[in-house]
Design a protein around this motif. Structure first.
Motif, mmCIF file in Angstrom:
data_model
loop_
_atom_site.group_PDB
_atom_site.id
_atom_site.type_symbol
_atom_site.label_atom_id
_atom_site.label_comp_id
_atom_site.label_asym_id
_atom_site.label_seq_id
_atom_site.Cartn_x
_atom_site.Cartn_y
_atom_site.Cartn_z
ATOM 1 N N ASP A 95 0.862 -1.182 0.000
ATOM 2 C CA ASP A 95 0.000 0.000 0.000
ATOM 3 C C ASP A 95 0.901 1.236 0.000
ATOM 4 N N THR A 96 0.932 1.945 -1.109
ATOM 5 C CA THR A 96 1.860 3.078 -1.242
ATOM 6 C C THR A 96 1.535 4.235 -0.291
ATOM 7 N N ASP A 97 0.319 4.271 0.251
ATOM 8 C CA ASP A 97 0.003 5.320 1.231
ATOM 9 C C ASP A 97 0.876 5.189 2.474
ATOM 10 N N PHE A 98 1.269 3.969 2.804
ATOM 11 C CA PHE A 98 2.156 3.785 3.961
ATOM 12 C C PHE A 98 3.569 4.295 3.653
ATOM 13 N N ALA A 99 3.961 4.226 2.391
ATOM 14 C CA ALA A 99 5.255 4.799 2.013
ATOM 15 C C ALA A 99 5.258 6.296 2.274
ATOM 16 N N MET A 100 4.122 6.946 2.013
ATOM 17 C CA MET A 100 3.987 8.375 2.275
ATOM 18 C C MET A 100 4.086 8.662 3.768
ATOM 19 N N VAL A 101 3.460 7.813 4.580
ATOM 20 C CA VAL A 101 3.512 8.004 6.035
ATOM 21 C C VAL A 101 4.959 7.962 6.527
ATOM 22 N N ILE A 102 5.696 6.953 6.088
ATOM 23 C CA ILE A 102 7.085 6.809 6.539
ATOM 24 C C ILE A 102 7.954 7.940 5.995
ATOM 25 N N LYS A 103 7.703 8.341 4.754
ATOM 26 C CA LYS A 103 8.492 9.435 4.165
ATOM 27 C C LYS A 103 8.277 10.733 4.938
ATOM 28 N N GLN A 104 7.045 10.998 5.349
ATOM 29 C CA GLN A 104 6.729 12.256 6.022
ATOM 30 C C GLN A 104 6.991 12.225 7.522
ATOM 31 N N HIS A 105 6.794 11.073 8.142
ATOM 32 C CA HIS A 105 6.815 11.023 9.597
ATOM 33 C C HIS A 105 7.804 10.017 10.186
ATOM 34 N N GLY A 106 8.508 9.283 9.330
ATOM 35 C CA GLY A 106 9.425 8.270 9.824
ATOM 36 C C GLY A 106 8.693 6.993 10.210
ATOM 37 N N TYR A 107 9.448 6.018 10.691
ATOM 38 C CA TYR A 107 8.848 4.747 11.123
ATOM 39 C C TYR A 107 8.093 4.935 12.441
ATOM 40 N N PRO A 108 7.060 4.142 12.658
ATOM 41 C CA PRO A 108 6.342 4.240 13.932
ATOM 42 C C PRO A 108 7.181 3.675 15.073
ATOM 43 N N PRO A 109 6.942 4.135 16.301
ATOM 44 C CA PRO A 109 7.644 3.544 17.441
ATOM 45 C C PRO A 109 7.334 2.048 17.562
ATOM 46 N N ALA A 129 0.432 -2.508 10.198
ATOM 47 C CA ALA A 129 -0.344 -1.452 9.536
ATOM 48 C C ALA A 129 -1.019 -0.557 10.573
ATOM 49 N N SER A 130 -1.530 -1.155 11.636
ATOM 50 C CA SER A 130 -2.173 -0.379 12.697
ATOM 51 C C SER A 130 -1.175 0.526 13.407
ATOM 52 N N MET A 131 0.047 0.028 13.614
ATOM 53 C CA MET A 131 1.091 0.859 14.211
ATOM 54 C C MET A 131 1.377 2.076 13.320
ATOM 55 N N LEU A 132 1.431 1.842 12.013
ATOM 56 C CA LEU A 132 1.636 2.943 11.073
ATOM 57 C C LEU A 132 0.467 3.930 11.110
ATOM 58 N N LEU A 133 -0.736 3.409 11.228
ATOM 59 C CA LEU A 133 -1.920 4.269 11.291
ATOM 60 C C LEU A 133 -1.937 5.099 12.568
ATOM 61 N N TRP A 134 -1.630 4.477 13.709
ATOM 62 C CA TRP A 134 -1.560 5.242 14.959
ATOM 63 C C TRP A 134 -0.498 6.342 14.862
ATOM 64 N N HIS A 135 0.649 5.981 14.296
ATOM 65 C CA HIS A 135 1.748 6.930 14.131
ATOM 66 C C HIS A 135 1.293 8.102 13.256
ATOM 67 N N PHE A 136 0.654 7.803 12.148
ATOM 68 C CA PHE A 136 0.124 8.816 11.238
ATOM 69 C C PHE A 136 -0.882 9.706 11.967
ATOM 70 N N TYR A 137 -1.777 9.084 12.711
ATOM 71 C CA TYR A 137 -2.825 9.819 13.445
ATOM 72 C C TYR A 137 -2.198 10.787 14.447
ATOM 73 N N LEU A 138 -1.238 10.291 15.220
ATOM 74 C CA LEU A 138 -0.610 11.131 16.258
ATOM 75 C C LEU A 138 0.217 12.258 15.649
ATOM 76 N N GLN A 139 0.955 11.933 14.602
ATOM 77 C CA GLN A 139 1.828 12.941 13.995
ATOM 78 C C GLN A 139 1.034 14.058 13.315
ATOM 79 N N THR A 140 -0.067 13.706 12.673
ATOM 80 C CA THR A 140 -0.843 14.724 11.959
ATOM 81 C C THR A 140 -1.677 15.581 12.902
#
Length: 212
Positions: free
Chosen positions: A21-35, A194-205
């Motif tokens: 899912d390329t949307d996760f590539a965007m998450v990592i590019k913008q916010h780094g890897y999730p904890p 994927a959920s870890m990435l989503l939480w990370h995205f949610y918190l960062q944004t």
């Protein structure tokens, strides 16, 4: 035994998801890897998750720290000697006090053995834990993810996860959960990561933007 993720393969699984899912590539590019969110497989960790039900993470941690101050190591036996008033002083509601006691009694009575869960399938663990009053699917999901590190858990009852999927995929606010689950099917067998990435995205944004 379900597949598990570790600190060793965590980033690798994140990278695999960016291909799925390329949307996760965007998450990592913008916010780094999730904890690497992780907790030990203990009674205290389950108490912590119970305290997190429907409140802020900060409120739950305050209650957990108050319990630690009161009893030291949080064990079933030590919690069960606390009175209702002492539990209230630790910021535990009457309802959550009851849930914590049910869990403590189940562990001391041998109905629940947390170490056994390390060799069991998700569905078997879920049926054992949800048999206890006060433990629902969300609590089990977080336990499977944080304490047992099972790779394919999606806490669809978590509002942050739901909102993060909608935001990431530019979906309408009233998009039904059934549609979200169809999207999440494409992340198997790594829906936990994927959920870890989503939480990370949610918190960062939602972080306040720093003034320049």
């Amino acid at each position: 035994m379900p597949q598990q993720f570790t600190q060793v393969n965590y980033y690798q699984l994140c990278d695999e998801l960016t291909i799925m899912d390329t949307d996760f590539a965007m998450v990592i590019k913008q916010h780094g890897y999730p904890p690497f969110w992780s907790r030990p497989n203990t009674f205290e960790s389950l108490v912590h998750i119970i305290l997190e039900q429907q409140v802020s993470l900060a409120s739950a941690l305050s209650a957990l720290n108050k319990l630690r101050e009161r009893v030291g190591e949080i064990t079933p036996a030590r919690v069960l000697v606390l009175t209702d008033a002492e539990m209230r002083e630790c910021y535990c509601s009457r309802q959550k006090t009851a849930y914590i006691r049910y869990l403590a009694e189940a562990i001391l009575g041998g109905q629940i053995n947390l170490s056994d869960f390390e060799q069991m399938e998700d569905d078997d663990i879920r049926s054992r834990l949800t048999a206890l009053k006060g433990i629902g699917n969300w609590t089990v999901d977080v336990y499977l993810m944080f304490a047992l590190h099972h790779t394919d858990v999606l806490p669809i009852g978590d509002l942050a996860i739901v909102n993060a999927i909608k935001q990431l995929k530019n979906l309408q606010k009233d998009t039904p959960k059934e549609d979200l689950l169809i999207i999440a099917d494409t992340w198997k067998p790594y829906r936990t990561v994927a959920s870890m990435l989503l939480w990370h995205f949610y918190l960062q944004t939602r972080k306040p933007k720093s003034k320049t």
